[in-house]
Design a protein around this motif. Structure first.
Motif, PDB file in Angstrom:
ATOM      1  N   LEU A   1       0.687  -1.131  -0.008  1.00  0.00           N
ATOM      2  CA  LEU A   1      -0.056  -0.033  -0.093  1.00  0.00           C
ATOM      3  C   LEU A   1       0.785   1.126   0.029  1.00  0.00           C
ATOM      4  N   LEU A   2       1.772   1.117   0.765  1.00  0.00           N
ATOM      5  CA  LEU A   2       3.063   2.545   0.835  1.00  0.00           C
ATOM      6  C   LEU A   2       3.586   2.470  -0.591  1.00  0.00           C
ATOM      7  N   GLU A   3       3.905   1.527  -1.287  1.00  0.00           N
ATOM      8  CA  GLU A   3       4.272   1.556  -2.581  1.00  0.00           C
ATOM      9  C   GLU A   3       3.087   1.998  -3.775  1.00  0.00           C
ATOM     10  N   ALA A   4       2.201   1.637  -3.444  1.00  0.00           N
ATOM     11  CA  ALA A   4       0.918   2.124  -4.451  1.00  0.00           C
ATOM     12  C   ALA A   4       0.705   3.682  -4.228  1.00  0.00           C
ATOM     13  N   ARG A   5       0.847   4.158  -3.141  1.00  0.00           N
ATOM     14  CA  ARG A   5       0.826   5.486  -2.867  1.00  0.00           C
ATOM     15  C   ARG A   5       2.089   6.230  -3.408  1.00  0.00           C
ATOM     16  N   LYS A   6       2.905   5.647  -3.304  1.00  0.00           N
ATOM     17  CA  LYS A   6       4.188   6.222  -3.677  1.00  0.00           C
ATOM     18  C   LYS A   6       4.375   6.490  -5.252  1.00  0.00           C
ATOM     19  N   ARG A   7       3.479   5.543  -5.937  1.00  0.00           N
ATOM     20  CA  ARG A   7       3.582   5.569  -7.159  1.00  0.00           C
ATOM     21  C   ARG A   7       2.388   6.285  -7.832  1.00  0.00           C
ATOM     22  N   ARG A   8       1.693   6.562  -6.991  1.00  0.00           N
ATOM     23  CA  ARG A   8       0.107   7.569  -7.221  1.00  0.00           C
ATOM     24  C   ARG A   8      -0.699   6.627  -8.202  1.00  0.00           C
ATOM     25  N   LEU A   9      -0.597   5.293  -7.686  1.00  0.00           N
ATOM     26  CA  LEU A   9      -1.640   4.451  -8.516  1.00  0.00           C
ATOM     27  C   LEU A   9      -2.993   4.855  -8.395  1.00  0.00           C
ATOM     28  N   ARG A  10      -3.799   4.901  -9.151  1.00  0.00           N
ATOM     29  CA  ARG A  10      -5.383   5.374  -9.319  1.00  0.00           C
ATOM     30  C   ARG A  10      -6.190   3.922  -9.487  1.00  0.00           C
ATOM     31  N   ASN A  11      -5.682   2.939 -10.099  1.00  0.00           N
ATOM     32  CA  ASN A  11      -6.098   1.794 -10.440  1.00  0.00           C
ATOM     33  C   ASN A  11      -5.945   0.627  -9.477  1.00  0.00           C
ATOM     34  N   PHE A  12      -5.317   1.148  -8.254  1.00  0.00           N
ATOM     35  CA  PHE A  12      -5.119  -0.098  -7.311  1.00  0.00           C
ATOM     36  C   PHE A  12      -5.994   0.128  -5.955  1.00  0.00           C
ATOM     37  N   PHE A  13      -6.524  -1.090  -5.592  1.00  0.00           N
ATOM     38  CA  PHE A  13      -7.507  -1.068  -4.558  1.00  0.00           C
ATOM     39  C   PHE A  13      -7.242  -2.061  -3.736  1.00  0.00           C
ATOM     40  N   PHE A  14      -7.615  -2.079  -2.315  1.00  0.00           N
ATOM     41  CA  PHE A  14      -7.289  -3.032  -1.115  1.00  0.00           C
ATOM     42  C   PHE A  14      -8.589  -3.371  -0.537  1.00  0.00           C
ATOM     43  N   PHE A  15      -8.712  -4.770  -0.451  1.00  0.00           N
ATOM     44  CA  PHE A  15      -9.688  -5.275   0.350  1.00  0.00           C
ATOM     45  C   PHE A  15      -9.194  -6.011   1.402  1.00  0.00           C
ATOM     46  N   SER A  16      -9.378  -5.663   2.741  1.00  0.00           N
ATOM     47  CA  SER A  16      -8.751  -6.316   4.053  1.00  0.00           C
ATOM     48  C   SER A  16      -9.566  -7.379   4.621  1.00  0.00           C
TER      49      SER A  16
ATOM     50  N   LYS B   1     -15.349   1.145  -0.749  1.00  0.00           N
ATOM     51  CA  LYS B   1     -15.836   2.422  -1.173  1.00  0.00           C
ATOM     52  C   LYS B   1     -15.945   2.473  -2.631  1.00  0.00           C
ATOM     53  N   THR B   2     -14.780   1.853  -3.262  1.00  0.00           N
ATOM     54  CA  THR B   2     -14.680   2.029  -4.838  1.00  0.00           C
ATOM     55  C   THR B   2     -15.896   1.500  -5.521  1.00  0.00           C
ATOM     56  N   PHE B   3     -16.225   0.367  -5.061  1.00  0.00           N
ATOM     57  CA  PHE B   3     -17.328  -0.806  -5.787  1.00  0.00           C
ATOM     58  C   PHE B   3     -18.554  -0.590  -5.139  1.00  0.00           C
ATOM     59  N   SER B   4     -18.566   0.399  -4.148  1.00  0.00           N
ATOM     60  CA  SER B   4     -19.963   0.798  -3.419  1.00  0.00           C
ATOM     61  C   SER B   4     -20.767  -0.663  -2.911  1.00  0.00           C
ATOM     62  N   LEU B   5     -19.963  -1.651  -2.338  1.00  0.00           N
ATOM     63  CA  LEU B   5     -20.350  -2.735  -1.983  1.00  0.00           C
ATOM     64  C   LEU B   5     -19.918  -2.937  -0.428  1.00  0.00           C
ATOM     65  N   GLU B   6     -20.869  -3.245   0.374  1.00  0.00           N
ATOM     66  CA  GLU B   6     -20.507  -3.515   1.796  1.00  0.00           C
ATOM     67  C   GLU B   6     -20.732  -5.065   2.146  1.00  0.00           C
ATOM     68  N   PRO B   7     -19.809  -5.880   2.543  1.00  0.00           N
ATOM     69  CA  PRO B   7     -20.197  -7.261   2.929  1.00  0.00           C
ATOM     70  C   PRO B   7     -21.178  -7.451   3.980  1.00  0.00           C
ATOM     71  N   LYS B   8     -22.371  -7.956   3.596  1.00  0.00           N
ATOM     72  CA  LYS B   8     -23.542  -8.380   4.630  1.00  0.00           C
ATOM     73  C   LYS B   8     -23.236  -9.664   5.302  1.00  0.00           C
ATOM     74  N   PRO B   9     -23.255  -9.891   6.687  1.00  0.00           N
ATOM     75  CA  PRO B   9     -23.137 -11.055   7.286  1.00  0.00           C
ATOM     76  C   PRO B   9     -24.034 -12.104   6.908  1.00  0.00           C
TER      77      PRO B   9
END
Length: 341
Positions: A128-143, A275-283
Motif C-alpha cells: 500500500l505504501l508503494e502504491a501511494r508512492k507511485r500514485r496508482l489510481r487503479n489499485f485497491f485493497f480489500f482487507s 468504497k470504490t465498488f460501493s459494496l458492503e459485505p453483509k453478514p
C-alpha cells in the motif's frame, strides 16, 4: 486414571506439522490437542468471499489473491470458479505483484485481497505504501487481515471451552512479541508457550506447556527465542500502525470480535475496495451442516463433522477448513483420514 491435559494449538501450521512429522504418535495419553482459529482463510466469514467473487465478475477488474483463498467457497461460488468462467482473478505469491500489475495495466482496476494475520500484514502495508508512492489510481485493497490476541480472549471467555494451556503461534509472535498474550495468564490463569515449527521446537514447547500446567504456573513463555522477543518487531509494528487501524470484525465460528480486524487507516482510505465498488459485505450464515465454526473453536474434531471425507474433501471443499493447507480438516484428511471420531 491419569489426568488429561487439553491444549490448543492455535496456529494452523502447528496442526499440520504435528501430523506431518508424526508427533501425535509420540504424545502420552494424558495430552490432548485441539485445533484453534489460526488459519487465515478458514476464519474468513462467507460474506467476505462473496464480496471478492462479486468484484471479480465486474468487467475490467482483476482480483489478486493467494492460492488458498481461490478455493474457499462462499454463497455465490469461489474465486476459482470465477477464474474458470473467464473472470478477473490472478494468483499471486506476494502483495507487491498486485502493485506491479496495477502499474503495468493502468486500464484495469486491480484489487488486492489482503488475507492473513500480523505475520503477513506488514507485507500488505508495504504494498500500500508503494502504491501511494507511485500514485496508482487503479489499485485497491480489500482487507480480510485479522489480529490474533482478540479471538483468543473470545475463545477463553467461553465457559464451555475447557483448556489447560495454549501453544501460541511463532510467526505472528515474531511481529507482535509475547506481551500481547499476558492476559491469558493474568485473566484466565492459563499458561501459554510461543513455539516454533520444527519437530524439536514443537515437542519442546509442548513439554514446557505440560510442565507449566502440571505445576499450576500461569505464565507466557517463549520457546521460539531465535525469532521471538517480548517486544516483537518494532519495524513491523510501526508499519501496521501507519497503514491500518483495528476495527471490529466477524470471524467464522466466533462471530463479531471487537478490535480483531485491520482496516485501512484514514490516510489510505483512497484505496478502499469497498468504497470504490460501493459494496458492503453483509453478514451471512454458515453453510448448512458445516462444522468449521466448531472446529475453529476447539469444540469438535474434523472427523466428527458429518460432511468430512464425504461431501467435503480437498478437491470438493464445502467449508474453508478443508481448503487451506493450514486447515484442520485438510490436515486430518491428508494425514489421519482413517482416524475414528
Amino acid at each position: 486414571m491419569a489426568r488429561v491435559y487439553r491444549f490448543m494449538e492455535v496456529c494452523g501450521t502447528h496442526t499440520v506439522n504435528f501430523f506431518r512429522f508424526g508427533l501425535r504418535k509420540l504424545l502420552p495419553p494424558e495430552v490432548e490437542l485441539v485445533s484453534g482459529p489460526g488459519c487465515p482463510v478458514c476464519v474468513m466469514p462467507p460474506e467476505e468471499v462473496d464480496f471478492l467473487v462479486e468484484v471479480a465478475r465486474k468487467p475490467g477488474v482483476v482480483v489478486c489473491a493467494f492460492g488458498d483463498l481461490l478455493k474457499v467457497p462462499g454463497s455465490k461460488g469461489s474465486l476459482r470458479e470465477v477464474r474458470a468462467q473467464g473472470g478477473g482473478v490472478r494468483l499471486i505469491y506476494s502483495p507487491m505483484e498486485a502493485v506491479h500489475l496495477a502499474a503495468s495495466e493502468p486500464e484495469k482496476k486491480i484489487v488486492l485481497a489482503g488475507v492473513g494475520f500480523e505475520t503477513t500484514a506488514p507485507a500488505h502495508a508495504v504494498a500500500l505504501l508503494e502504491a501511494r508512492k507511485r500514485r496508482l489510481r487503479n489499485f485497491f485493497f480489500f482487507s480480510a487481515l485479522r489480529i490474533m490476541p482478540p479471538p483468543l480472549r473470545a475463545l477463553l471467555s467461553d465457559p464451555e471451552l475447557a483448556l489447560d494451556g495454549l501453544l501460541l503461534p511463532g510467526h505472528v509472535s515474531a511481529v507482535i512479541g509475547s506481551r500481547p498474550y499476558t492476559f491469558i495468564a493474568e485473566e484466565f490463569g492459563l499458561p501459554g508457550v510461543i513455539t516454533g515449527f520444527e519437530p524439536r521446537d514443537m515437542l519442546e514447547g509442548l513439554a514446557r506447556l505440560l510442565e507449566l500446567a502440571r505445576s499450576g504456573r500461569p505464565t507466557i513463555e517463549i520457546q521460539y527465542r531465535r525469532v521471538v522477543t517480548p517486544e516483537g518487531n518494532p519495524w513491523g509494528k510501526r508499519l501496521l500502525k501507519e497503514v491500518f487501524r483495528p476495527v471490529d470484525g466477524r470471524w467464522r465460528g466466533l462471530g463479531l470480535i471487537p478490535g480483531s480486524k485491520l482496516a485501512l487507516a484514514p490516510d489510505f482510505e483512497e484505496f478502499s475496495a469497498e468504497k470504490t465498488f460501493s459494496l458492503e459485505p453483509k453478514p451471512l450464515p454458515e453453510p448448512p451442516g458445516c462444522a468449521c465454526g466448531k472446529i475453529l473453536r476447539g469444540q469438535k474434531r474434523p472427523p466428527e463433522c458429518p460432511l468430512f471425507g464425504k461431501r467435503c474433501t480437498p478437491e470438493t471443499p464445502y467449508g474453508p477448513c478443508m481448503v487451506s493447507s493450514e486447515g484442520a480438516c485438510a490436515a486430518y484428511f491428508r494425514f489421519a483420514e482413517s482416524e475414528n471420531p
